[in-house]
Design a protein around this motif. Structure first.
Motif, PDB file in Angstrom:
ATOM      1  N   UNK A 131     -40.756  -5.853 -84.824  1.00 43.24           N
ATOM      2  CA  UNK A 131     -39.560  -6.454 -85.417  1.00 43.24           C
ATOM      3  C   UNK A 131     -38.583  -5.373 -85.874  1.00 43.24           C
ATOM      4  N   UNK A 132     -39.081  -4.341 -86.539  1.00 46.71           N
ATOM      5  CA  UNK A 132     -38.209  -3.252 -86.989  1.00 46.71           C
ATOM      6  C   UNK A 132     -37.554  -2.545 -85.810  1.00 46.71           C
ATOM      7  N   UNK A 133     -38.310  -2.318 -84.762  1.00 49.97           N
ATOM      8  CA  UNK A 133     -37.765  -1.675 -83.564  1.00 49.97           C
ATOM      9  C   UNK A 133     -36.709  -2.556 -82.908  1.00 49.97           C
ATOM     10  N   UNK A 134     -36.911  -3.859 -82.941  1.00 49.00           N
ATOM     11  CA  UNK A 134     -35.940  -4.782 -82.352  1.00 49.00           C
ATOM     12  C   UNK A 134     -34.623  -4.776 -83.123  1.00 49.00           C
ATOM     13  N   UNK A 135     -34.654  -4.339 -84.407  1.00 49.89           N
ATOM     14  CA  UNK A 135     -33.434  -4.209 -85.198  1.00 49.89           C
ATOM     15  C   UNK A 135     -32.722  -2.885 -84.936  1.00 49.89           C
ATOM     16  N   UNK A 136     -33.248  -2.108 -83.991  1.00 51.62           N
ATOM     17  CA  UNK A 136     -32.624  -0.827 -83.652  1.00 51.62           C
ATOM     18  C   UNK A 136     -33.156   0.355 -84.442  1.00 51.62           C
ATOM     19  N   UNK A 137     -34.174   0.132 -85.268  1.00 48.88           N
ATOM     20  CA  UNK A 137     -34.766   1.240 -86.042  1.00 48.88           C
ATOM     21  C   UNK A 137     -35.677   2.058 -85.133  1.00 48.88           C
ATOM     22  N   UNK A 138     -35.658   3.371 -85.345  1.00 51.76           N
ATOM     23  CA  UNK A 138     -36.457   4.238 -84.481  1.00 51.76           C
ATOM     24  C   UNK A 138     -37.359   5.197 -85.252  1.00 51.76           C
ATOM     25  N   UNK A 139     -37.011   5.513 -86.472  1.00 50.82           N
ATOM     26  CA  UNK A 139     -37.857   6.422 -87.273  1.00 50.82           C
ATOM     27  C   UNK A 139     -38.635   5.565 -88.273  1.00 50.82           C
ATOM     28  N   UNK A 140     -39.840   5.218 -87.861  1.00 51.71           N
ATOM     29  CA  UNK A 140     -40.660   4.271 -88.621  1.00 51.71           C
ATOM     30  C   UNK A 140     -41.676   5.028 -89.480  1.00 51.71           C
ATOM     31  N   UNK A 141     -41.787   4.635 -90.739  1.00 51.01           N
ATOM     32  CA  UNK A 141     -42.868   5.139 -91.592  1.00 51.01           C
ATOM     33  C   UNK A 141     -43.785   3.980 -91.950  1.00 51.01           C
ATOM     34  N   UNK A 142     -45.074   4.241 -91.943  1.00 54.19           N
ATOM     35  CA  UNK A 142     -46.063   3.260 -92.414  1.00 54.19           C
ATOM     36  C   UNK A 142     -46.608   3.769 -93.740  1.00 54.19           C
ATOM     37  N   UNK A 143     -46.350   3.014 -94.808  1.00 55.63           N
ATOM     38  CA  UNK A 143     -46.935   3.337 -96.110  1.00 55.63           C
ATOM     39  C   UNK A 143     -48.217   2.533 -96.223  1.00 55.63           C
ATOM     40  N   UNK A 144     -49.324   3.246 -96.112  1.00 53.76           N
ATOM     41  CA  UNK A 144     -50.631   2.602 -96.007  1.00 53.76           C
ATOM     42  C   UNK A 144     -51.457   2.866 -97.255  1.00 53.76           C
ATOM     43  N   UNK A 145     -52.420   2.031 -97.468  1.00 56.11           N
ATOM     44  CA  UNK A 145     -53.427   2.322 -98.476  1.00 56.11           C
ATOM     45  C   UNK A 145     -54.449   3.279 -97.880  1.00 56.11           C
ATOM     46  N   UNK A 146     -55.638   3.334 -98.447  1.00 57.62           N
ATOM     47  CA  UNK A 146     -56.687   4.213 -97.900  1.00 57.62           C
ATOM     48  C   UNK A 146     -56.986   3.866 -96.439  1.00 57.62           C
ATOM     49  N   UNK A 147     -56.949   4.863 -95.575  1.00 57.31           N
ATOM     50  CA  UNK A 147     -57.142   4.617 -94.146  1.00 57.31           C
ATOM     51  C   UNK A 147     -58.576   4.237 -93.809  1.00 57.31           C
ATOM     52  N   UNK A 148     -59.488   4.407 -94.774  1.00 59.45           N
ATOM     53  CA  UNK A 148     -60.871   3.978 -94.552  1.00 59.45           C
ATOM     54  C   UNK A 148     -61.020   2.464 -94.694  1.00 59.45           C
ATOM     55  N   UNK A 149     -60.003   1.803 -95.241  1.00 57.07           N
ATOM     56  CA  UNK A 149     -60.033   0.348 -95.349  1.00 57.07           C
ATOM     57  C   UNK A 149     -59.760  -0.265 -93.988  1.00 57.07           C
ATOM     58  N   UNK A 150     -60.634  -1.149 -93.535  1.00 54.40           N
ATOM     59  CA  UNK A 150     -60.521  -1.683 -92.183  1.00 54.40           C
ATOM     60  C   UNK A 150     -59.188  -2.357 -91.942  1.00 54.40           C
ATOM     61  N   UNK A 151     -58.741  -3.143 -92.887  1.00 55.69           N
ATOM     62  CA  UNK A 151     -57.476  -3.856 -92.705  1.00 55.69           C
ATOM     63  C   UNK A 151     -56.314  -2.887 -92.527  1.00 55.69           C
ATOM     64  N   UNK A 152     -56.289  -1.816 -93.320  1.00 61.81           N
ATOM     65  CA  UNK A 152     -55.226  -0.807 -93.212  1.00 61.81           C
ATOM     66  C   UNK A 152     -55.273  -0.127 -91.854  1.00 61.81           C
ATOM     67  N   UNK A 153     -56.472   0.254 -91.428  1.00 64.34           N
ATOM     68  CA  UNK A 153     -56.615   0.928 -90.139  1.00 64.34           C
ATOM     69  C   UNK A 153     -56.141   0.040 -88.993  1.00 64.34           C
ATOM     70  N   UNK A 154     -56.471  -1.248 -89.052  1.00 64.88           N
ATOM     71  CA  UNK A 154     -56.047  -2.161 -87.983  1.00 64.88           C
ATOM     72  C   UNK A 154     -54.535  -2.366 -87.982  1.00 64.88           C
TER      73      UNK A 154
END
Length: 332
Positions: A171-194
């Motif tokens: 959705x963000x890319x469809x708005x023309x955005x190209x520099x995307x950041x993902x603010x994630x919790x702990x990457x060991x959390x399965x939901x975050x990793x997925x």
């Protein structure tokens, strides 16, 4: 000293069996005798030992639900759905919050098992940990909530978080955005990793798009605010952010707009995850990926009760919902 059922019987001038019939709602007691029993219960302050009664009956009427963070509105909604479904069949839900700590989780499990709960609904603190086999070996019926497993020892109710992450960033890319950041919790959390995996897939589909991962140690408003302050202080910030849950997104929104003068969505478009109740009421209404939280809780209870009744088809042990993107002003 605790008042016993024989004390109630003596006070009311009836037999112990008559008191038991009144307590269990049987219609074999005369109205006058039933009224004397109820008056004796009130006068003496008698409280039925329900645990002992359930043990004699062979099945408890309580279900344990242990989540990662009861303060997260997503898990509060899961609990609401579980409680509503359990009440339909005369069960109650006992709620615990592990705070993502495996030792805390085990303490709750041990306490609930001592209460002889009928079964356990669990969002594990440690993905692919030994808790599933631990409960299976003890003969405890189990449903994993918002989690998946390759083990046959547990039923699961989950959402396709890879698809959810893809929905958000596509959705963000469809708005023309190209520099995307993902603010994630702990990457060991399965939901975050997925969710991060889904985001990476979306970026890989668009030429010229880039992805930056900002890991946080928690998935809270304060953690999101700290990430937002760090982004605000940078000279070159991304033009879009996908937050791994709505609490992070709310913190980001506070830091960027209320404290930092960055315009959302003009300067940075923002998407969260979970679509919690107040996502639509933030200072800039938040675009979010909706999970059917109450339905997750209700379905988990339904699977557990069908296990207990021996009515669950093996093909129905894994239930997976699809997420839905809810577009609001924060993403443009």
């Amino acid at each position: 000293m605790a008042v016993k059922i024989k004390d109630v019987a003596a006070h009311a001038g009836v037999s112990v069996g008559t008191v038991s019939n009144v307590l269990n709602g049987r219609e074999t007691v005369s109205p006058a005798a039933a009224e004397r029993v109820r008056a004796a219960i009130d006068a003496l302050g008698y409280v039925r030992n329900d645990a002992a009664r359930q043990l004699r009956a062979g099945r408890s009427r309580s279900i344990a639900l242990i989540v990662l963070d009861v303060g997260n509105p997503f898990f509060a909604a899961v609990a609401r759905g579980a409680e509503a479904r359990a009440a339909e069949d005369g069960y109650v839900v006992l709620l615990g919050s592990s705070d993502g700590d495996a030792d805390h989780e085990r303490l709750y499990l041990d306490q609930f098992r001592e209460q002889r709960v009928a079964g356990v609904l669990l969002t594990p603190a440690v993905p692919e940990g030994d808790v599933v086999q631990h409960l299976a070996s003890a003969g405890v019926p189990l449903v994993l909530v918002d989690e998946q497993t390759d083990s046959d020892a547990a039923c699961t109710v989950s959402v396709d978080d890879v698809e959810g992450g893809h929905l958000a960033v596509a959705h963000l890319l469809a708005q023309g955005r190209r520099r995307i950041a993902v603010v994630a919790g702990p990457l060991t959390t399965r939901q975050v990793a997925d969710r991060l995996e889904g985001a990476r897939r979306a970026v890989a589909e668009v030429d010229g798009a880039s992805l930056e991962v900002i890991e946080t140690d928690a998935m809270t408003v304060l953690a999101g605010r700290a990430a937002g302050e760090a982004l605000r202080e940078r000279g070159d910030h991304p033009d879009a952010v996908f937050a791994a849950n709505d609490l992070l997104a709310v913190g980001l929104l506070q830091a960027l707009t209320m404290l930092g003068g960055i315009r959302v969505p003009d300067d940075i478009a923002l998407v969260g995850y979970d679509d919690i109740d107040f996502a639509a009421a933030t200072v800039v209404p938040l675009t979010s990926v909706r999970q059917p939280a109450e339905e997750l809780g209700a379905t988990a209870v339904d699977l557990l009760l069908r296990q207990l009744d021996g009515e669950l088809d093996p093909a129905e042990r894994q239930v997976r919902f699809r997420p839905e993107l809810v577009v609001r002003a924060s993403s443009g």
